[in-house]
Design a protein around this motif. Sequence first.
Motif, PDB file in Angstrom:
ATOM      1  N   SER A   1       0.905  -1.215   0.173  1.00  0.00           N
ATOM      2  CA  SER A   1      -0.037   0.026  -0.078  1.00  0.00           C
ATOM      3  C   SER A   1       0.856   1.353   0.103  1.00  0.00           C
ATOM      4  CB  SER A   1      -0.968   0.075   1.277  1.00  0.00           C
ATOM      5  OG  SER A   1      -0.217   0.044   2.295  1.00  0.00           O
ATOM      6  N   GLY A   2       0.289   2.460  -0.225  1.00  0.00           N
ATOM      7  CA  GLY A   2       0.905   3.574  -0.472  1.00  0.00           C
ATOM      8  C   GLY A   2       0.935   4.385  -1.873  1.00  0.00           C
ATOM      9  N   SER A   3       2.123   4.740  -2.177  1.00  0.00           N
ATOM     10  CA  SER A   3       1.985   5.317  -3.689  1.00  0.00           C
ATOM     11  C   SER A   3       3.056   5.405  -4.410  1.00  0.00           C
ATOM     12  CB  SER A   3       1.607   6.891  -3.519  1.00  0.00           C
ATOM     13  OG  SER A   3       2.770   7.391  -2.835  1.00  0.00           O
ATOM     14  N   VAL A   4       3.001   5.175  -5.752  1.00  0.00           N
ATOM     15  CA  VAL A   4       3.992   5.110  -6.759  1.00  0.00           C
ATOM     16  C   VAL A   4       3.516   6.190  -7.617  1.00  0.00           C
ATOM     17  CG1 VAL A   4       4.846   3.648  -8.452  1.00  0.00           C
ATOM     18  CG2 VAL A   4       4.102   2.613  -6.333  1.00  0.00           C
ATOM     19  N   VAL A   5       4.385   7.107  -7.724  1.00  0.00           N
ATOM     20  CA  VAL A   5       4.179   8.236  -8.367  1.00  0.00           C
ATOM     21  C   VAL A   5       5.469   8.780  -9.389  1.00  0.00           C
ATOM     22  CG1 VAL A   5       3.492  10.901  -8.245  1.00  0.00           C
ATOM     23  CG2 VAL A   5       2.614   9.139  -6.618  1.00  0.00           C
ATOM     24  N   ASP A   6       4.945   9.415 -10.489  1.00  0.00           N
ATOM     25  CA  ASP A   6       6.094   9.763 -11.582  1.00  0.00           C
ATOM     26  C   ASP A   6       7.289   8.815 -11.726  1.00  0.00           C
ATOM     27  OD1 ASP A   6       4.852  12.072 -11.825  1.00  0.00           O
ATOM     28  OD2 ASP A   6       5.814  12.994 -10.060  1.00  0.00           O
ATOM     29  N   ILE A   7       6.911   7.808 -12.398  1.00  0.00           N
ATOM     30  CA  ILE A   7       8.062   6.582 -12.587  1.00  0.00           C
ATOM     31  C   ILE A   7       8.307   6.822 -14.008  1.00  0.00           C
ATOM     32  CG2 ILE A   7       8.411   4.223 -12.513  1.00  0.00           C
ATOM     33  CD1 ILE A   7       7.804   5.440  -9.741  1.00  0.00           C
ATOM     34  N   ASP A   8       9.389   6.707 -14.545  1.00  0.00           N
ATOM     35  CA  ASP A   8       9.972   6.624 -15.771  1.00  0.00           C
ATOM     36  C   ASP A   8      10.818   5.200 -16.052  1.00  0.00           C
ATOM     37  OD1 ASP A   8      11.381   7.098 -18.277  1.00  0.00           O
ATOM     38  OD2 ASP A   8      12.546   8.950 -17.749  1.00  0.00           O
ATOM     39  N   GLY A   9       9.772   4.612 -16.888  1.00  0.00           N
ATOM     40  CA  GLY A   9      10.147   3.323 -17.480  1.00  0.00           C
ATOM     41  C   GLY A   9      10.634   3.428 -18.814  1.00  0.00           C
ATOM     42  N   ASN A  10      10.630   4.383 -19.480  1.00  0.00           N
ATOM     43  CA  ASN A  10      11.007   4.611 -20.848  1.00  0.00           C
ATOM     44  C   ASN A  10      12.584   3.549 -21.242  1.00  0.00           C
ATOM     45  OD1 ASN A  10       9.214   6.059 -21.998  1.00  0.00           O
ATOM     46  ND2 ASN A  10      10.499   7.877 -21.657  1.00  0.00           N
ATOM     47  N   ASP A  11      13.540   3.407 -20.374  1.00  0.00           N
ATOM     48  CA  ASP A  11      14.634   2.702 -20.613  1.00  0.00           C
ATOM     49  C   ASP A  11      14.497   1.074 -20.066  1.00  0.00           C
ATOM     50  OD1 ASP A  11      15.912   4.920 -21.732  1.00  0.00           O
ATOM     51  OD2 ASP A  11      16.633   5.454 -19.835  1.00  0.00           O
ATOM     52  N   HIS A  12      13.390   0.895 -19.251  1.00  0.00           N
ATOM     53  CA  HIS A  12      13.462  -0.624 -19.145  1.00  0.00           C
ATOM     54  C   HIS A  12      13.435  -1.599 -20.178  1.00  0.00           C
ATOM     55  CE1 HIS A  12      11.815  -4.046 -16.846  1.00  0.00           C
ATOM     56  NE2 HIS A  12      11.244  -4.339 -17.788  1.00  0.00           N
TER      57      HIS A  12
ATOM     58  N   ASP B   1      -4.984  -3.108  -3.657  1.00  0.00           N
ATOM     59  CA  ASP B   1      -6.254  -2.673  -3.641  1.00  0.00           C
ATOM     60  C   ASP B   1      -6.250  -1.291  -3.872  1.00  0.00           C
ATOM     61  OD1 ASP B   1      -5.689  -1.989  -1.446  1.00  0.00           O
ATOM     62  OD2 ASP B   1      -6.776  -3.838  -0.406  1.00  0.00           O
ATOM     63  N   SER B   2      -7.183  -0.670  -3.160  1.00  0.00           N
ATOM     64  CA  SER B   2      -7.317   0.892  -3.723  1.00  0.00           C
ATOM     65  C   SER B   2      -6.256   1.465  -2.542  1.00  0.00           C
ATOM     66  CB  SER B   2      -8.711   1.315  -3.369  1.00  0.00           C
ATOM     67  OG  SER B   2      -9.185   0.997  -2.246  1.00  0.00           O
ATOM     68  N   SER B   3      -5.770   0.989  -1.665  1.00  0.00           N
ATOM     69  CA  SER B   3      -4.681   1.727  -0.823  1.00  0.00           C
ATOM     70  C   SER B   3      -3.364   1.733  -1.511  1.00  0.00           C
ATOM     71  CB  SER B   3      -4.452   0.582   0.637  1.00  0.00           C
ATOM     72  OG  SER B   3      -4.030  -0.664  -0.060  1.00  0.00           O
ATOM     73  N   LEU B   4      -3.417   1.373  -2.882  1.00  0.00           N
ATOM     74  CA  LEU B   4      -2.097   1.799  -3.669  1.00  0.00           C
ATOM     75  C   LEU B   4      -2.638   2.805  -4.434  1.00  0.00           C
ATOM     76  CD1 LEU B   4       0.991   1.253  -4.181  1.00  0.00           C
ATOM     77  CD2 LEU B   4       0.123  -0.613  -5.756  1.00  0.00           C
ATOM     78  N   LEU B   5      -1.747   3.995  -4.503  1.00  0.00           N
ATOM     79  CA  LEU B   5      -2.022   5.095  -5.516  1.00  0.00           C
ATOM     80  C   LEU B   5      -1.127   4.928  -6.638  1.00  0.00           C
ATOM     81  CD1 LEU B   5      -3.328   7.711  -6.578  1.00  0.00           C
ATOM     82  CD2 LEU B   5      -1.673   8.975  -5.295  1.00  0.00           C
ATOM     83  N   LEU B   6      -1.358   4.943  -7.845  1.00  0.00           N
ATOM     84  CA  LEU B   6      -0.460   4.820  -8.873  1.00  0.00           C
ATOM     85  C   LEU B   6      -0.620   5.987  -9.847  1.00  0.00           C
ATOM     86  CD1 LEU B   6      -0.898   1.339 -10.068  1.00  0.00           C
ATOM     87  CD2 LEU B   6       0.838   2.096  -8.658  1.00  0.00           C
ATOM     88  N   SER B   7       0.454   6.902  -9.936  1.00  0.00           N
ATOM     89  CA  SER B   7      -0.053   8.100 -10.721  1.00  0.00           C
ATOM     90  C   SER B   7       1.331   8.564 -11.636  1.00  0.00           C
ATOM     91  CB  SER B   7      -0.403   9.378  -9.959  1.00  0.00           C
ATOM     92  OG  SER B   7      -0.514  10.532 -10.643  1.00  0.00           O
ATOM     93  N   GLY B   8       1.110   9.059 -12.758  1.00  0.00           N
ATOM     94  CA  GLY B   8       2.278   9.819 -13.536  1.00  0.00           C
ATOM     95  C   GLY B   8       3.349   8.524 -13.812  1.00  0.00           C
ATOM     96  N   LEU B   9       2.783   7.350 -14.341  1.00  0.00           N
ATOM     97  CA  LEU B   9       3.679   6.318 -14.492  1.00  0.00           C
ATOM     98  C   LEU B   9       3.992   6.452 -16.238  1.00  0.00           C
ATOM     99  CD1 LEU B   9       1.703   3.588 -13.005  1.00  0.00           C
ATOM    100  CD2 LEU B   9       3.706   5.033 -11.956  1.00  0.00           C
ATOM    101  N   ASN B  10       5.175   6.547 -16.694  1.00  0.00           N
ATOM    102  CA  ASN B  10       5.486   6.419 -18.044  1.00  0.00           C
ATOM    103  C   ASN B  10       6.384   5.039 -18.307  1.00  0.00           C
ATOM    104  OD1 ASN B  10       6.444   6.620 -20.705  1.00  0.00           O
ATOM    105  ND2 ASN B  10       7.375   8.573 -20.345  1.00  0.00           N
ATOM    106  N   LEU B  11       5.448   3.945 -18.803  1.00  0.00           N
ATOM    107  CA  LEU B  11       6.103   2.672 -18.904  1.00  0.00           C
ATOM    108  C   LEU B  11       6.295   2.234 -20.170  1.00  0.00           C
ATOM    109  CD1 LEU B  11       3.888   1.077 -15.755  1.00  0.00           C
ATOM    110  CD2 LEU B  11       6.285   2.257 -15.698  1.00  0.00           C
ATOM    111  N   SER B  12       6.723   3.098 -21.119  1.00  0.00           N
ATOM    112  CA  SER B  12       6.662   2.555 -22.389  1.00  0.00           C
ATOM    113  C   SER B  12       7.853   2.083 -22.760  1.00  0.00           C
ATOM    114  CB  SER B  12       6.530   3.903 -23.412  1.00  0.00           C
ATOM    115  OG  SER B  12       7.441   4.987 -23.089  1.00  0.00           O
TER     116      SER B  12
END
Length: 167
Positions: free
Chosen positions: A130-141, A154-165
């Motif tokens: 739980s918690g938050s994952v915000v502004d992740i840059d995965g372009n080089d993955h 569940d809803s206790s995990l916030l995901l926002s600003g994910l660039n996973l391309s």
Amino acid sequence: VLEGTQASIIGSDWNGVSLLDGGEVVMSDSHIMGGSLTTGPSASSAILEGMILSNTPIFVSGSGVISLSDSLLHQADNCIFSNGGQITVSGTTIQDCSQSAAMLTQSLIEFSNITLGTGNEKGLHLRGSSGSVVDIDGNDHDGSGPALHLEMVDSSLLLSGLNLSGN
């Protein structure tokens, strides 16, 4: 208490740093190489800023706490591994982790402004956290696994600003 600024802790045949109940590490602008850093299961904490952790997996469990900012983690199997505990990571690049950049199970997490670089088999693997994952840059993955793998969340995990391309 272990405190260090502009320090290097390097070795190839050592067990790393394991914090006991009440143990604390505070380090900045330093380099740790070749041994793990472990907080938990008892109450202990590590505050790391401006670090380079080379072949230094971070293990967090139970009541362990780690705060890591403006750092580079690389060249470990799982650069961050947790079962419980509290993990805060910001402004950090995680790369060349042969399994996962981070495998976090049932942990309270705050990840922000993270770059998932090349060489991670998987990026962030979150299980029941739980918690938050915000502004992740995965372009080089470029691993064969996903940049973000979610299980039992569940809803206790916030995901926002994910660039996973990435690949």
